[in-house]
Design an enzyme around this catalytic site. Structure first.
Site, PDB file in Angstrom:
ATOM      1  N   TYR A 107       0.860  -1.194   0.000  1.00 40.87           N
ATOM      2  CA  TYR A 107       0.000   0.000   0.000  1.00 40.87           C
ATOM      3  C   TYR A 107       0.893   1.240   0.000  1.00 40.87           C
ATOM      4  O   TYR A 107       1.935   1.250   0.651  1.00 40.87           O
ATOM      5  CB  TYR A 107      -0.886  -0.022   1.261  1.00 40.87           C
ATOM      6  CG  TYR A 107      -2.157   0.780   1.122  1.00 40.87           C
ATOM      7  CD1 TYR A 107      -3.177   0.361   0.276  1.00 40.87           C
ATOM      8  CD2 TYR A 107      -2.335   1.972   1.826  1.00 40.87           C
ATOM      9  CE1 TYR A 107      -4.338   1.095   0.140  1.00 40.87           C
ATOM     10  CE2 TYR A 107      -3.498   2.706   1.697  1.00 40.87           C
ATOM     11  CZ  TYR A 107      -4.495   2.264   0.852  1.00 40.87           C
ATOM     12  OH  TYR A 107      -5.648   2.992   0.709  1.00 40.87           O
ATOM     13  N   ASN A 128     -22.101  -4.952  -3.188  1.00 37.69           N
ATOM     14  CA  ASN A 128     -22.319  -5.479  -1.840  1.00 37.69           C
ATOM     15  C   ASN A 128     -21.155  -5.193  -0.901  1.00 37.69           C
ATOM     16  O   ASN A 128     -21.157  -5.630   0.249  1.00 37.69           O
ATOM     17  CB  ASN A 128     -22.529  -6.997  -1.900  1.00 37.69           C
ATOM     18  CG  ASN A 128     -21.291  -7.717  -2.422  1.00 37.69           C
ATOM     19  OD1 ASN A 128     -20.656  -7.241  -3.351  1.00 37.69           O
ATOM     20  ND2 ASN A 128     -20.955  -8.847  -1.853  1.00 37.69           N
ATOM     21  N   SER A 129     -20.128  -4.474  -1.367  1.00 33.42           N
ATOM     22  CA  SER A 129     -18.966  -4.189  -0.509  1.00 33.42           C
ATOM     23  C   SER A 129     -19.335  -3.108   0.505  1.00 33.42           C
ATOM     24  O   SER A 129     -20.412  -2.507   0.434  1.00 33.42           O
ATOM     25  CB  SER A 129     -17.800  -3.698  -1.378  1.00 33.42           C
ATOM     26  OG  SER A 129     -18.133  -2.443  -1.931  1.00 33.42           O
ATOM     27  N   GLY A 130     -18.413  -2.837   1.409  1.00 33.15           N
ATOM     28  CA  GLY A 130     -18.642  -1.780   2.399  1.00 33.15           C
ATOM     29  C   GLY A 130     -18.892  -0.443   1.721  1.00 33.15           C
ATOM     30  O   GLY A 130     -19.856   0.262   2.031  1.00 33.15           O
ATOM     31  N   ARG A 152     -23.779 -15.486  -7.850  1.00 29.52           N
ATOM     32  CA  ARG A 152     -23.853 -16.476  -6.779  1.00 29.52           C
ATOM     33  C   ARG A 152     -24.813 -17.571  -7.189  1.00 29.52           C
ATOM     34  O   ARG A 152     -25.776 -17.302  -7.900  1.00 29.52           O
ATOM     35  CB  ARG A 152     -24.361 -15.826  -5.491  1.00 29.52           C
ATOM     36  CG  ARG A 152     -23.286 -15.009  -4.811  1.00 29.52           C
ATOM     37  CD  ARG A 152     -23.847 -13.836  -4.078  1.00 29.52           C
ATOM     38  NE  ARG A 152     -22.900 -13.314  -3.100  1.00 29.52           N
ATOM     39  CZ  ARG A 152     -21.872 -12.522  -3.394  1.00 29.52           C
ATOM     40  NH1 ARG A 152     -21.647 -12.159  -4.654  1.00 29.52           N
ATOM     41  NH2 ARG A 152     -21.061 -12.086  -2.451  1.00 29.52           N
ATOM     42  N   TYR A 158     -11.649   3.354  -7.181  1.00 32.65           N
ATOM     43  CA  TYR A 158     -11.146   3.500  -5.803  1.00 32.65           C
ATOM     44  C   TYR A 158     -10.544   2.211  -5.281  1.00 32.65           C
ATOM     45  O   TYR A 158      -9.952   2.190  -4.195  1.00 32.65           O
ATOM     46  CB  TYR A 158     -12.274   3.976  -4.867  1.00 32.65           C
ATOM     47  CG  TYR A 158     -13.414   2.996  -4.714  1.00 32.65           C
ATOM     48  CD1 TYR A 158     -14.436   2.917  -5.657  1.00 32.65           C
ATOM     49  CD2 TYR A 158     -13.469   2.129  -3.619  1.00 32.65           C
ATOM     50  CE1 TYR A 158     -15.476   2.008  -5.523  1.00 32.65           C
ATOM     51  CE2 TYR A 158     -14.512   1.224  -3.472  1.00 32.65           C
ATOM     52  CZ  TYR A 158     -15.506   1.168  -4.427  1.00 32.65           C
ATOM     53  OH  TYR A 158     -16.541   0.257  -4.286  1.00 32.65           O
ATOM     54  N   GLY A 159     -10.704   1.091  -6.005  1.00 36.33           N
ATOM     55  CA  GLY A 159     -10.141  -0.178  -5.562  1.00 36.33           C
ATOM     56  C   GLY A 159      -9.808  -1.037  -6.762  1.00 36.33           C
ATOM     57  O   GLY A 159     -10.148  -0.694  -7.901  1.00 36.33           O
ATOM     58  N   MET A 167     -10.011  -4.860  -6.637  1.00 32.52           N
ATOM     59  CA  MET A 167     -10.157  -6.140  -5.953  1.00 32.52           C
ATOM     60  C   MET A 167      -9.745  -7.330  -6.827  1.00 32.52           C
ATOM     61  O   MET A 167      -9.291  -8.341  -6.315  1.00 32.52           O
ATOM     62  CB  MET A 167     -11.599  -6.325  -5.462  1.00 32.52           C
ATOM     63  CG  MET A 167     -12.031  -5.393  -4.343  1.00 32.52           C
ATOM     64  SD  MET A 167     -11.040  -5.434  -2.833  1.00 32.52           S
ATOM     65  CE  MET A 167     -11.362  -7.038  -2.173  1.00 32.52           C
ATOM     66  N   TRP A 177      -8.642   8.645  -3.708  1.00 27.55           N
ATOM     67  CA  TRP A 177      -7.966   8.049  -2.558  1.00 27.55           C
ATOM     68  C   TRP A 177      -8.317   8.861  -1.326  1.00 27.55           C
ATOM     69  O   TRP A 177      -7.950  10.036  -1.222  1.00 27.55           O
ATOM     70  CB  TRP A 177      -6.447   8.019  -2.771  1.00 27.55           C
ATOM     71  CG  TRP A 177      -5.734   7.219  -1.727  1.00 27.55           C
ATOM     72  CD1 TRP A 177      -6.238   6.190  -0.987  1.00 27.55           C
ATOM     73  CD2 TRP A 177      -4.370   7.378  -1.311  1.00 27.55           C
ATOM     74  NE1 TRP A 177      -5.287   5.685  -0.142  1.00 27.55           N
ATOM     75  CE2 TRP A 177      -4.132   6.383  -0.315  1.00 27.55           C
ATOM     76  CE3 TRP A 177      -3.329   8.221  -1.682  1.00 27.55           C
ATOM     77  CZ2 TRP A 177      -2.893   6.246   0.315  1.00 27.55           C
ATOM     78  CZ3 TRP A 177      -2.099   8.080  -1.055  1.00 27.55           C
ATOM     79  CH2 TRP A 177      -1.882   7.101  -0.076  1.00 27.55           C
TER      80      TRP A 177
HETATM   81  N1  LIG Z   1      -9.511   4.620  -2.597  1.00 29.89           N
HETATM   82  C1  LIG Z   1      -9.981   4.727  -1.373  1.00 29.89           C
HETATM   83  O1  LIG Z   1      -9.897   5.765  -0.737  1.00 29.89           O
HETATM   84  C2  LIG Z   1     -10.660   3.532  -0.774  1.00 29.89           C
HETATM   85  C3  LIG Z   1     -11.498   3.667   0.346  1.00 29.89           C
HETATM   86  C4  LIG Z   1     -12.161   2.535   0.819  1.00 29.89           C
HETATM   87  C5  LIG Z   1     -11.922   1.297   0.232  1.00 29.89           C
HETATM   88  N2  LIG Z   1     -11.047   1.210  -0.808  1.00 29.89           N
HETATM   89  C6  LIG Z   1     -10.775  -0.060  -1.497  1.00 29.89           C
HETATM   90  O2  LIG Z   1     -11.986  -0.531  -2.022  1.00 29.89           O
HETATM   91  C7  LIG Z   1     -11.957  -1.913  -2.095  1.00 29.89           C
HETATM   92  C8  LIG Z   1     -13.199  -2.453  -1.419  1.00 29.89           C
HETATM   93  O3  LIG Z   1     -13.172  -2.122  -0.044  1.00 29.89           O
HETATM   94  P1  LIG Z   1     -14.383  -2.500   0.896  1.00 29.89           P
HETATM   95  O4  LIG Z   1     -13.965  -2.268   2.295  1.00 29.89           O
HETATM   96  O5  LIG Z   1     -15.598  -1.842   0.386  1.00 29.89           O
HETATM   97  O6  LIG Z   1     -14.423  -4.065   0.588  1.00 29.89           O
HETATM   98  P2  LIG Z   1     -15.296  -5.217   1.190  1.00 29.89           P
HETATM   99  O7  LIG Z   1     -16.455  -4.707   1.951  1.00 29.89           O
HETATM  100  O8  LIG Z   1     -14.335  -6.153   1.850  1.00 29.89           O
HETATM  101  O9  LIG Z   1     -15.862  -5.923  -0.144  1.00 29.89           O
HETATM  102  C9  LIG Z   1     -15.031  -6.462  -1.118  1.00 29.89           C
HETATM  103  C10 LIG Z   1     -15.795  -6.483  -2.430  1.00 29.89           C
HETATM  104  O10 LIG Z   1     -14.936  -6.846  -3.477  1.00 29.89           O
HETATM  105  C11 LIG Z   1     -15.499  -7.970  -4.184  1.00 29.89           C
HETATM  106  N3  LIG Z   1     -14.409  -8.787  -4.643  1.00 29.89           N
HETATM  107  C12 LIG Z   1     -13.463  -9.376  -3.892  1.00 29.89           C
HETATM  108  N4  LIG Z   1     -12.570 -10.021  -4.665  1.00 29.89           N
HETATM  109  C13 LIG Z   1     -12.980  -9.854  -5.941  1.00 29.89           C
HETATM  110  C14 LIG Z   1     -12.499 -10.299  -7.212  1.00 29.89           C
HETATM  111  N5  LIG Z   1     -11.379 -11.036  -7.309  1.00 29.89           N
HETATM  112  N6  LIG Z   1     -13.177  -9.948  -8.302  1.00 29.89           N
HETATM  113  C15 LIG Z   1     -14.298  -9.211  -8.224  1.00 29.89           C
HETATM  114  N7  LIG Z   1     -14.814  -8.750  -7.057  1.00 29.89           N
HETATM  115  C16 LIG Z   1     -14.155  -9.077  -5.928  1.00 29.89           C
HETATM  116  C17 LIG Z   1     -16.384  -8.657  -3.161  1.00 29.89           C
HETATM  117  O11 LIG Z   1     -17.354  -9.402  -3.830  1.00 29.89           O
HETATM  118  P3  LIG Z   1     -17.877 -10.825  -3.264  1.00 29.89           P
HETATM  119  O12 LIG Z   1     -18.818 -10.501  -2.135  1.00 29.89           O
HETATM  120  O13 LIG Z   1     -18.542 -11.425  -4.416  1.00 29.89           O
HETATM  121  O14 LIG Z   1     -16.668 -11.577  -2.776  1.00 29.89           O
HETATM  122  C18 LIG Z   1     -16.963  -7.441  -2.439  1.00 29.89           C
HETATM  123  O15 LIG Z   1     -17.996  -6.879  -3.199  1.00 29.89           O
HETATM  124  C19 LIG Z   1     -10.634  -2.346  -1.458  1.00 29.89           C
HETATM  125  O16 LIG Z   1      -9.691  -2.522  -2.482  1.00 29.89           O
HETATM  126  C20 LIG Z   1     -10.255  -1.157  -0.606  1.00 29.89           C
HETATM  127  O17 LIG Z   1      -8.879  -1.061  -0.378  1.00 29.89           O
HETATM  128  C21 LIG Z   1     -10.436   2.298  -1.314  1.00 29.89           C
END
Ligand SMILES: NC(=O)c1ccc[n+]([C@@H]2O[C@H](COP(=O)([O-])OP(=O)(O)OC[C@H]3O[C@@H](n4cnc5c(N)ncnc54)[C@H](OP(=O)(O)O)[C@@H]3O)[C@@H](O)[C@H]2O)c1
Length: 394
Positions: free
Chosen positions: A91, A202-204, A227, A299-300, A302, A325
């Site tokens: 990171y 469905n993510s956070g 799913r 923003y991500g 994944m 970010w």
């Molecule tokens: N840029 C920024 O400021 C910022 C701020 C917040 C978060 N983020 C980033 O945003 C991302 C998500 O964070 P979060 O906390 O919202 O995550 P989270 O709640 O843990 O959810 C992860 C999500 O990613 C999906 N996912 C996981 N692996 C995947 C893959 N290989 N292909 C496709 N979809 C996949 C999951 O789907 P399933 O349920 O189907 O597994 C779920 O929807 C992370 O990378 C985090 O670092 C960035």
């Protein structure tokens, strides 16, 4: 008469490392105002289950530190994907390695987000904080995966009104909801009734965007990974329950009928704003459904796949690809960050916002390193759980 052990520690003004501390010693030190701390820590980057240790040390009583010192006890600290990336060293921002924890090798404590209760306040911090206040870190890389911390008032944001809030809501307010607010507001001026589209619905972050969008009158198309069986129906129901207007799968978006599907949902309109957390093909599929001149905010990543965009989407569709970010935004605009946090907490109090479902990882004084690391691994490897350390009697 004070015991030799307690006297030895009392003479030292700073944090003390005490390995294999005996219960008797813990009691002595607590009796003399030295708080006993356990922290997940690492001395080199790598996979959490290889590099994390449970470091035990002691923090000085407020009276023995500077006037602006504040002691806090953590109540809940999320396990976010970025925290794990920081441990892995992948990171861009990283918690600093420090010798202040009294270890022989410098250590870093992971964890960017969390809520803590103030347990002691130095005289110069009393204008801002009082015992019992709830606080969250002012900036990222605070190191929230620990039971207690000795810090200063300027590194903390006070929760002005903690009534009606749970530790879980406050612990998770900083990262995902703030990211969703900024992405919905900063790139395209959406009008009421207008559609936006996002993957990882469905993510956070996705769940926060659904709810905020709804509150502001926007309509959302939410893409989730396919799913099997009734899991898909359950997911759709869950997201519609928090305000999603449409939930479709990555497979549907990747099919040749995707254009018709999107138009049937929106009545012909195409989204001008897309929120992207995935990368690779998933993002390209979303880009194809955007309105001319639209913005995709990434923003991500994944899927860990790079984004390859055909020139036609840039030339003829004039799509804009932006990145967001939160850490950089929060450091640049701390007042706006505080305002954003306050506005989300207000929505929580009014029952207009729901925290994401989480997997709680309990952390008491006797919790072993193995249990904590298993919690981190489960969250990270499954990608299906939002994990939060919930602190009990520490
Ligand atoms: N840029 C920024 O400021 C910022 C701020 C917040 C978060 N983020 C980033 O945003 C991302 C998500 O964070 P979060 O906390 O919202 O995550 P989270 O709640 O843990 O959810 C992860 C999500 O990613 C999906 N996912 C996981 N692996 C995947 C893959 N290989 N292909 C496709 N979809 C996949 C999951 O789907 P399933 O349920 O189907 O597994 C779920 O929807 C992370 O990378 C985090 O670092 C960035």
């Amino acid at each position: 008469m004070k015991s030799q052990t307690a006297l030895r520690y009392l003479r030292r003004p700073k944090a003390i490392t005490i390995t294999q501390l005996q219960h008797k010693q813990v009691r002595y030190l607590r009796a003399f105002g030295y708080e006993q701390v356990k922290a997940l820590a690492f001395s080199e980057h790598g996979e959490p289950n290889k590099v994390l240790t449970l470091h035990q040390h002691s923090i000085s009583p407020i009276a023995a530190t500077s006037g602006s010192a504040v002691s806090i006890r953590f109540l809940a600290s999320p396990i976010n994907p970025a925290d794990v990336n920081q441990i892995q060293g992948t990171y861009p921002s990283k918690p600093a390695f420090t010798s202040d924890l009294g270890s022989s090798t410098p250590l870093a404590i992971p964890g960017n987000e969390g809520v803590a209760e103030v347990t002691a306040v130095g005289p110069d911090a009393k204008r801002k904080l009082a015992i019992g206040n709830w606080v969250i870190p002012q900036a990222t890389s605070f190191g929230t995966w620990r039971t207690h911390a000795l810090t200063t008032a300027d590194r903390l944001l006070k929760i002005e009104d903690q009534s009606g809030l749970t530790p879980l809501q406050v612990a998770t307010v900083t990262v995902n909801p703030c990211t969703a607010v900024r992405m919905l507001k900063s790139f395209v001026s959406l009008k009421e009734g207008e559609w936006f589209i996002q993957n990882a619905g469905n993510s956070g972050v996705g769940r926060a965007a659904i709810q905020l969008g709804k509150a502001w009158g926007y309509r959302s198309i939410n893409i989730v990974r396919h799913r099997e069986g009734d899991e898909m129906d359950k997911m759709r129901e869950e997201l519609v329950g928090i305000g999603a207007d449409a939930v479709i799968t990555d497979q549907q978006l990747g099919s040749k009928d995707a254009k018709d599907l999107i138009e049937s949902i929106t009545g012909g309109e195409r989204p001008r704003l897309g929120l992207n957390s995935i990368g690779g093909q998933a993002t390209l599929d979303m880009a194809k459904q955007m309105e001319k001149g639209g913005h995709i905010v990434t923003y991500g990543a994944m899927s860990r796949k790079p984004l390859t965009i055909p020139a036609s989407l840039l030339i003829f569709k004039d799509l804009h690809f932006d990145g967001f970010w939160l850490s950089a935004w929060g450091d640049r605009f701390p007042d706006q960050k505080k305002e954003t946090i306050d506005s989300i907490l207000k929505m929580y109090r009014e029952g207009k916002f729901k925290e994401p479902p989480v997997e709680e990882v309990k952390w008491d004084w006797n919790t072993k390193l193995e249990s904590l690391v298993a919690g981190v691994d489960k969250v990270w490897e499954s990608n299906r759980y939002k994990g939060v350390f919930v602190f009990g009697k520490t």
